[in-house]
Scaffold this active site. Structure first.
Site, PDB file in Angstrom:
ATOM      1  N   GLY A 252       0.639  -1.364   0.066  1.00 54.68           N
ATOM      2  CA  GLY A 252       0.028   0.139  -0.194  1.00 54.68           C
ATOM      3  C   GLY A 252       0.968   1.452   0.006  1.00 54.68           C
ATOM      4  N   PRO A 291       3.781  -5.545  -1.383  1.00 53.06           N
ATOM      5  CG  PRO A 291       6.245  -5.215  -1.800  1.00 53.06           C
ATOM      6  CD  PRO A 291       5.313  -6.173  -1.082  1.00 53.06           C
ATOM      7  N   GLY A 292       2.894  -3.907  -4.121  1.00 51.68           N
ATOM      8  CA  GLY A 292       2.707  -3.939  -5.636  1.00 51.68           C
ATOM      9  C   GLY A 292       3.232  -2.776  -6.241  1.00 51.68           C
ATOM     10  CE1 TYR A 333      -9.291   2.770  -8.643  1.00 50.87           C
ATOM     11  CE2 TYR A 333      -7.362   2.857 -10.121  1.00 50.87           C
ATOM     12  CZ  TYR A 333      -8.642   2.044  -9.249  1.00 50.87           C
ATOM     13  OH  TYR A 333      -8.568   0.705  -9.265  1.00 50.87           O
ATOM     14  CB  CYS A 358     -18.159   4.553 -27.987  1.00 53.13           C
ATOM     15  SG  CYS A 358     -17.641   4.336 -29.434  1.00 53.13           S
TER      16      CYS A 358
HETATM   17  N1  LLP Z   1      -2.293  -6.691  -0.631  1.00 53.18           N
HETATM   18  C1  LLP Z   1      -3.316  -6.704  -0.689  1.00 53.18           C
HETATM   19  C2  LLP Z   1      -4.055  -7.788   0.048  1.00 53.18           C
HETATM   20  C3  LLP Z   1      -4.099  -5.902  -1.642  1.00 53.18           C
HETATM   21  O1  LLP Z   1      -5.331  -6.003  -1.757  1.00 53.18           O
HETATM   22  C4  LLP Z   1      -3.305  -5.170  -2.061  1.00 53.18           C
HETATM   23  C5  LLP Z   1      -3.992  -4.379  -3.484  1.00 53.18           C
HETATM   24  C6  LLP Z   1      -1.638  -5.217  -2.106  1.00 53.18           C
HETATM   25  C7  LLP Z   1      -1.424  -6.051  -1.294  1.00 53.18           C
HETATM   26  C8  LLP Z   1      -0.918  -4.011  -2.903  1.00 53.18           C
HETATM   27  O2  LLP Z   1      -1.274  -2.915  -2.801  1.00 53.18           O
HETATM   28  P1  LLP Z   1      -0.060  -1.901  -3.256  1.00 53.18           P
HETATM   29  O3  LLP Z   1       1.433  -2.073  -2.711  1.00 53.18           O
HETATM   30  O4  LLP Z   1       0.117  -2.069  -4.689  1.00 53.18           O
HETATM   31  O5  LLP Z   1      -0.663  -0.450  -2.976  1.00 53.18           O
HETATM   32  N2  LLP Z   1      -6.331  -0.710  -8.859  1.00 53.18           N
HETATM   33  C9  LLP Z   1      -5.754   0.201  -8.006  1.00 53.18           C
HETATM   34  C10 LLP Z   1      -5.252  -0.529  -6.914  1.00 53.18           C
HETATM   35  C11 LLP Z   1      -5.866  -1.472  -6.309  1.00 53.18           C
HETATM   36  C12 LLP Z   1      -5.154  -2.132  -5.025  1.00 53.18           C
HETATM   37  C13 LLP Z   1      -5.805  -3.290  -4.541  1.00 53.18           C
HETATM   38  N3  LLP Z   1      -4.985  -4.116  -3.429  1.00 53.18           N
HETATM   39  C14 LLP Z   1      -5.090   1.382  -8.524  1.00 53.18           C
HETATM   40  O6  LLP Z   1      -4.656   1.393  -9.784  1.00 53.18           O
HETATM   41  O7  LLP Z   1      -4.551   2.317  -7.849  1.00 53.18           O
END
Ligand code: LLP
Length: 406
Positions: A252, A291-292, A333, A358
């Site tokens: 996050g 982390p993503g 968003y 469209c």
């Molecule tokens: N762990 C869990 C349980 C999650 O639900 C998520 C993201 C992550 C890890 C990774 O979070 P990050 O480090 O990437 O913030 N589509 C949206 C983001 C949705 C995130 C959903 N969960 C966007 O494009 O901003």
């Protein structure tokens, strides 16, 4: 593998820049224009060296924490293979993602399985495979896992994802730690969870607690409060369940989309790491994170080609061949991705950059000042490495973009 100085000064100098007026990406300043020599359709370009740099910076900041990359951010096979080589585990949310990470070289012991909607079939397959950990999101899911594991003669390692009802002040669509959100379990449910765990003691081991408060977290006071709350719960639960040993503090951490300031991001990351490690250090447990975005967000761009410059009495529209179908973040968003022409020119224009779909929500940017562009030019939508291709669709039967790793 290439080694980079990890000091903040060095990071501030890399990312993207123009060399001889051509846009270059990542720490090794790779030119993007040559990738368009045989351009057929929009291209996601991912810089693996940039990913190494970000992953290593996060690893270094978080010490002995085991990182499980959130596959939903970008499930590209080459990226997964690369992250596996760097030592990452994988946080998955579907059987599809489990299959993808196994195909990409991860082992079952690398997999943490999250998500609110795991079906019986998915849980059965995950248990048969013997994956490392299941992060449970509801009481009925815990019950379901207990029953299926017993039928299979397996023991499931589960982590309770708790929802502490804390606001991290992010976009409502990506907040996950509030009581109005479907994610995790309310703290008042803990007595019932304990009963259920005790009932299924032969088929479930409680191995940890987890939280994920949402994505794009840019300040950490709510997060710190949540950590403290969960820490107390961890200590209490450990008295009843000696198998409890893992603390998964989620992913996050956010990135900036309106500028590239890697130095400031590194410093935010250090604040986050300090809060986490200071709060949890005396627990004597295994730390995990998922982390993503922080790892892959900056490392990808979406290249698209200008089709028309359309002028109306109200506006100028730059119509490109990609849109919300390929990168939905601006529409969904109101995310402000930077847009850069691959070849820099001197004059500038103000325009809406829109796609072929469209829908009036099909835009990458509104009233944006860009260096002047013409029909046939290529532009890069920056910071599209996370939640770009993974959220793409074939709406209007437009083809999906290509993906290239450099
Ligand atoms: N762990 C869990 C349980 C999650 O639900 C998520 C993201 C992550 C890890 C990774 O979070 P990050 O480090 O990437 O913030 N589509 C949206 C983001 C949705 C995130 C959903 N969960 C966007 O494009 O901003």
């Amino acid at each position: 593998m290439t080694k980079y100085p990890s000091c903040a000064m060095m990071l501030a100098e890399v990312g993207m820049e123009y060399i001889n007026n051509e846009l270059c990406l990542g720490p090794l300043k790779k030119a993007l224009l040559p990738l368009c020599a045989n351009y057929m359709r929009p291209i996601y370009v991912y810089d693996l060296d940039f990913i190494s740099q970000r992953y290593q910076a996060m690893k270094k900041a978080l010490g002995s924490t085991r990182l499980f990359y959130a596959v939903k951010a970008n499930p590209n096979v080459e990226i997964l293979q690369h992250l596996k080589k760097l030592g990452a585990g994988a946080d998955v949310v579907s059987l599809g993602e489990i299959k993808r990470v196994l195909e990409s070289g991860f082992t079952v012991q690398d997999i943490v399985y999250s998500g609110v909607g795991k079906t019986r079939h998915e849980i059965t397959e995950a248990l048969k495979l013997g994956i490392y950990q299941i992060n449970v999101e509801s009481l009925p899911e815990l019950e379901r896992i207990g029953i299926i594991a017993r039928e299979l003669g397996k023991k499931a390692s589960v982590v309770l994802r708790l929802n502490p009802d804390i606001d991290i002040k992010t976009h409502p669509y990506i907040a996950t730690g509030l009581k109005d959100n479907k994610f995790g379990m309310e703290l008042s449910l803990i007595p019932e969870l304990i009963q259920c765990l005790q009932k299924h003691t032969g088929s479930i081991d409680l191995v940890g607690v987890s939280l994920h408060l949402g994505s794009m977290m840019m300040e950490f006071s709510g997060y710190q409060e949540a950590l403290k709350t969960l820490k107390t719960i961890f200590v209490d639960l450990q008295k009843k369940f000696p198998t409890l040993k893992r603390f998964d503090f989620g992913g996050g951490v956010g990135i900036f989309y309106d500028r590239l300031d890697l130095e400031l991001e590194e410093s935010l990351l250090r604040d986050y790491a300090k809060i986490t490690l200071d709060t949890l250090s005396d627990l004597n447990c295994e730390l995990q994170s998922e982390p993503g975005r922080w790892v892959v967000g900056h490392c990808g761009v979406l290249i698209t080609q200008v089709q028309y410059i359309k002028k109306t009495s109200a506006k100028t529209f730059v119509v490109v061949d990609s849109g919300m179908n390929h990168l939905i973040r601006p529409s969904l968003y109101e995310a402000d991705h930077m847009i850069r022409p691959l070849v820099k020119k001197s004059e500038s224009i103000k325009a809406d950059i829109v796609g072929p779909i469209c829908e009036s929500a099909d835009f990458f940017a509104k009233d944006r000042t860009l260096t002047s562009i013409s029909e046939g030019d290529f532009v890069a939508v920056m910071d599209a490495g996370a939640y770009g291709y993974s959220m793409a669709s074939i709406y209007n039967l437009q083809e999906l973009p290509l993906e290239i790793c450099i």
